[in-house]
Enzyme design. Structure first.
Site, PDB file in Angstrom:
ATOM      1  N   GLU A 122       9.779  15.450  15.577  1.00  0.00           N
ATOM      2  CA  GLU A 122      10.140  15.367  14.169  1.00  0.00           C
ATOM      3  C   GLU A 122       9.328  16.409  13.399  1.00  0.00           C
ATOM      4  OE1 GLU A 122       8.828  11.905  11.961  1.00  0.00           O
ATOM      5  OE2 GLU A 122      10.824  11.710  11.128  1.00  0.00           O
TER       6      GLU A 122
ATOM      7  N   GLU B  98      10.089   0.829  10.295  1.00  0.00           N
ATOM      8  CA  GLU B  98      11.046   1.914  10.040  1.00  0.00           C
ATOM      9  C   GLU B  98      10.287   3.203  10.311  1.00  0.00           C
ATOM     10  OE1 GLU B  98      14.137   1.558   9.141  1.00  0.00           O
ATOM     11  OE2 GLU B  98      14.335  -0.301   8.018  1.00  0.00           O
TER      12      GLU B  98
ATOM     13  N   LYS C 153       0.836  -1.204   0.000  1.00  0.00           N
ATOM     14  CA  LYS C 153       0.000   0.000   0.000  1.00  0.00           C
ATOM     15  C   LYS C 153       0.870   1.252   0.000  1.00  0.00           C
ATOM     16  CE  LYS C 153      -1.902   2.742   2.892  1.00  0.00           C
ATOM     17  NZ  LYS C 153      -1.836   4.003   2.109  1.00  0.00           N
TER      18      LYS C 153
ATOM     19  N   CYS D   2      13.375  10.690   6.833  1.00  0.00           N
ATOM     20  CA  CYS D   2      13.327  10.216   8.223  1.00  0.00           C
ATOM     21  C   CYS D   2      14.662  10.414   8.918  1.00  0.00           C
ATOM     22  CB  CYS D   2      12.940   8.751   8.231  1.00  0.00           C
ATOM     23  SG  CYS D   2      13.958   7.801   7.104  1.00  0.00           S
TER      24      CYS D   2
HETATM   25  P1  NAD Z   1       2.171   7.913   8.197  1.00  0.00           P
HETATM   26  O1  NAD Z   1       2.478   7.001   9.326  1.00  0.00           O
HETATM   27  O2  NAD Z   1       1.081   8.896   8.378  1.00  0.00           O
HETATM   28  O3  NAD Z   1       1.783   7.066   6.901  1.00  0.00           O
HETATM   29  C1  NAD Z   1       2.618   6.050   6.396  1.00  0.00           C
HETATM   30  C2  NAD Z   1       1.762   5.050   5.668  1.00  0.00           C
HETATM   31  O4  NAD Z   1       0.893   4.417   6.599  1.00  0.00           O
HETATM   32  C3  NAD Z   1       0.865   5.655   4.595  1.00  0.00           C
HETATM   33  O5  NAD Z   1       0.791   4.759   3.515  1.00  0.00           O
HETATM   34  C4  NAD Z   1      -0.483   5.744   5.302  1.00  0.00           C
HETATM   35  O6  NAD Z   1      -1.590   5.715   4.429  1.00  0.00           O
HETATM   36  C5  NAD Z   1      -0.453   4.499   6.147  1.00  0.00           C
HETATM   37  N1  NAD Z   1      -1.313   4.527   7.325  1.00  0.00           N
HETATM   38  C6  NAD Z   1      -1.821   5.613   7.970  1.00  0.00           C
HETATM   39  N2  NAD Z   1      -2.578   5.212   9.024  1.00  0.00           N
HETATM   40  C7  NAD Z   1      -2.540   3.858   9.049  1.00  0.00           C
HETATM   41  C8  NAD Z   1      -3.105   2.864   9.909  1.00  0.00           C
HETATM   42  N3  NAD Z   1      -3.841   3.190  10.952  1.00  0.00           N
HETATM   43  N4  NAD Z   1      -2.845   1.559   9.650  1.00  0.00           N
HETATM   44  C9  NAD Z   1      -2.060   1.212   8.600  1.00  0.00           C
HETATM   45  N5  NAD Z   1      -1.506   2.108   7.741  1.00  0.00           N
HETATM   46  C10 NAD Z   1      -1.734   3.419   7.966  1.00  0.00           C
HETATM   47  O7  NAD Z   1       3.538   8.595   7.830  1.00  0.00           O
HETATM   48  P2  NAD Z   1       3.782   9.642   6.673  1.00  0.00           P
HETATM   49  O8  NAD Z   1       3.354  10.966   7.191  1.00  0.00           O
HETATM   50  O9  NAD Z   1       3.244   9.151   5.378  1.00  0.00           O
HETATM   51  O10 NAD Z   1       5.376   9.563   6.517  1.00  0.00           O
HETATM   52  C11 NAD Z   1       6.220  10.314   7.253  1.00  0.00           C
HETATM   53  C12 NAD Z   1       6.816   9.481   8.376  1.00  0.00           C
HETATM   54  O11 NAD Z   1       7.511   8.360   7.848  1.00  0.00           O
HETATM   55  C13 NAD Z   1       7.847  10.255   9.150  1.00  0.00           C
HETATM   56  O12 NAD Z   1       7.643  10.073  10.526  1.00  0.00           O
HETATM   57  C14 NAD Z   1       9.168   9.634   8.720  1.00  0.00           C
HETATM   58  O13 NAD Z   1      10.194   9.759   9.644  1.00  0.00           O
HETATM   59  C15 NAD Z   1       8.783   8.236   8.476  1.00  0.00           C
HETATM   60  N6  NAD Z   1       9.746   7.568   7.579  1.00  0.00           N
HETATM   61  C16 NAD Z   1      10.625   6.676   8.109  1.00  0.00           C
HETATM   62  C17 NAD Z   1      11.559   6.040   7.309  1.00  0.00           C
HETATM   63  C18 NAD Z   1      12.546   5.065   7.875  1.00  0.00           C
HETATM   64  O14 NAD Z   1      13.183   4.362   7.101  1.00  0.00           O
HETATM   65  N7  NAD Z   1      12.700   4.987   9.176  1.00  0.00           N
HETATM   66  C19 NAD Z   1      11.581   6.293   5.939  1.00  0.00           C
HETATM   67  C20 NAD Z   1      10.676   7.204   5.421  1.00  0.00           C
HETATM   68  C21 NAD Z   1       9.754   7.836   6.263  1.00  0.00           C
END
Ligand code: NAD
Length: 496
Positions: A399, A268, A194, A302
């Site tokens: 963050e 992650e 997804k 991230c």
């Molecule tokens: P997010 O957690 O809001 O969303 C990430 C994904 O999860 C999206 O596809 C979203 O639709 C889905 N999602 C949202 N709610 C969900 C739920 N309840 N159950 C299952 N899936 C759900 O994060 P974001 O705002 O899209 O991304 C930014 C975050 O990602 C930042 O905190 C960043 O640090 C982190 N990030 C981490 C890494 C890493 O490798 N550690 C890499 C990239 C981004």
């Protein structure tokens, strides 16, 4: 800076002429279905949502929103493909498919890069030079492992987990897809992926690429949608392993759900990386590393270096150098090859950054933003430096995920370590010093999954990436990144 090099009476024009990347290579459909069983299908829900270009606010396409029933269809397709085709297939044959994917990504690199930039708002320079080449490299690397798993895990019986559910964020849409899909396929698993709701387009182009290379139907399925779709995938009873990249708050919810059912999980999550700059560092190189690590990607990384810990003796002059450099950074149209800082990914993310920056000012930190004009439409944020920051300030702890740097100072290496580690996160850090012994000592002391020395944000498919503390667990890339996708047991008696 311009004044220093201009002879008296001469005015140089130091502005670059626009160098726009053409978008003609990209074809965006008006509407996209879900990619299930090798075909694009209508969502059972009948629901779609708009995906918007963050740099122009124009609607690019309508994307299907997958319901729980659609996710179920995708998991069933993945199960059938895993048991009938992909699981029994030899590693050698799986490798051929992975090589084909990698080669196609290289051949169509410009198309993927332009689409990534249109849909996500990041500068074309980053999509072209970082996202797409690294995504292809990830498939090449894992193609190499597919027929050599007995060397990766010697003296063990190796079996795929089965059907893997994978959820990714919007900051590196194609690259995060590659980090998830490549190791899963190399080890004999099938996938339901997804993508994030604001950046689905390169995942859907990737689905078309899979059709073009004749990947057997159901091996990779792509279900688009928002949090509810992700949640349906997490809760599905027939998923054997989950992998999630995203925010710490959603990661925690997923961990609770997976733990209750005993489903293996890798996470992650977020980060609050510190650059630690010592007085003996090559300062101009460090300035470039700090600028690159937080501004050239809008801070949408991230592992972005969002905190700067600088030794007190050089703090003032280092911050001056940073401000001078920041004044030359170009913010604007992400399709312009001269652009350093592109658009913020969504109105929602812009709101989050704005709120945290206002909190920084209210808590007494000193704000610096260079003068630069921002486009009238789209989501933009001026690159920002905060000085006079305290450890307790929200901008030093939370963050921000935007082009905002918080500067703190230290006197001794011990103090630098204590301050760098004083965070809920533990994803990455950067050390800037000429002394190798200091680098080795610091790298041992820092709670960070990745520590860069005299450089920042360098990635390689062979090098494992992942975090400590609330940055998650499990690694992606390298041998360590293969392990979560296999079940290992003792060899049969008599066999090696
Ligand atoms: P997010 O957690 O809001 O969303 C990430 C994904 O999860 C999206 O596809 C979203 O639709 C889905 N999602 C949202 N709610 C969900 C739920 N309840 N159950 C299952 N899936 C759900 O994060 P974001 O705002 O899209 O991304 C930014 C975050 O990602 C930042 O905190 C960043 O640090 C982190 N990030 C981490 C890494 C890493 O490798 N550690 C890499 C990239 C981004």
């Amino acid at each position: 800076m311009a004044d220093a090099i201009e002879p008296a009476g001469v005015k140089f024009n130091l502005e670059y002429a626009p160098a726009l990347e053409s978008t003609s290579i990209v074809k965006i459909d008006a509407e996209y279905g879900l990619f299930i069983g090798g075909k694009f299908v209508e969502p059972k829900s009948g629901e779609t949502f708009a995906t918007v270009s963050p740099s122009t606010e124009e609607t690019l396409a309508r994307i299907s929103s997958a319901s729980a029933a659609d996710v179920d269809r995708a998991v069933k397709a993945a199960r059938k493909a895993q048991t009938e085709i992909w699981g029994p297939m030899s590693g050698r044959d799986r490798a051929k498919y992975l090589f084909r994917i990698a080669r196609q990504l290289q051949e169509r690199a410009r198309e993927f890069a332009v689409l990534e930039t249109i849909d996500g708002g990041k500068p074309i320079r980053e999509s072209r030079d970082v996202d797409v080449p690294l995504a292809a490299a990830h498939f090449f690397y894992h193609a190499g492992w597919a027929d050599k798993l007995e060397y990766a895990f010697p003296d063990r019986r190796i079996a795929p987990k089965g059907v893997v559910g994978q959820i990714i964020p919007w900051n590196f849409p194609l690259l995060m897809l590659a980090w998830k899909v490549a190791p899963a396929l190399a080890t004999g698993n099938t996938v339901v992926l997804k993508p994030a709701e604001t950046t689905s387009l390169t995942a859907l182009l990737f689905a078309q690429l899979l059709q073009d290379i004749d990947l057997p139907p159901g091996v990779v399925n792509i279900v688009t949608g928002a949090g509810a779709t992700g949640s349906a995938l997490v809760e599905h009873k027939d998923v054997d392993k989950l992998a999630f990249t995203g925010s710490t708050s959603v990661g925690k919810q997923i961990q609770r759900s997976a733990a209750a059912r005993g489903v293996p999980l890798t996470l992650e999550l977020g980060g609050k990386a510190a650059h630690i700059v010592f007085e003996d560092a090559a300062l101009d190189q460090a300035v470039e590393g700090v600028i690159n690590g937080i501004y050239f990607n809008q801070g949408h990384v991230c592992c972005a270096g969002s905190r700067l810990l600088v030794q007190e003796s050089i703090a003032e002059s280092f911050v001056d150098r940073l401000k001078n450099r920041l004044a030359t950074v170009r913010v604007g149209n992400p399709l312009d090859k001269n652009t350093d800082v592109g658009a913020i990914n969504s109105a929602e993310q812009l709101g989050r950054i704005t709120e945290l920056v206002a909190a920084g000012v209210a808590e007494g930190a000193e704000l610096y933003q260079p003068e630069c004009s921002l486009p009238d439409r789209g989501y933009w944020f001026r690159p920002t430096i905060f000085t006079n920051v305290q450890q307790s300030h929200r901008i030093a702890r939370e963050e921000i995920f935007g082009p905002v740097l918080s500067v703190l100072t230290f006197r001794t290496p011990e103090e630098a370590v204590a301050k760098a580690n004083d965070t809920q996160y533990g994803l990455s850090a950067g050390i800037w010093t000429e002394k190798g012994s200091k680098i080795l000592w610091m790298a041992n002391e820092l709670d960070a999954g990745v520590v860069w020395a005299n450089t920042f944000n360098q990635f390689d498919a062979a090098s494992p990436f992942g975090g400590y503390k609330e940055s998650g667990f499990g690694r992606e890339g390298g041998l360590q990144g293969l392990a979560p996708y296999v079940s290992l047991s003792s060899p049969k008696r008599g066999s090696r």
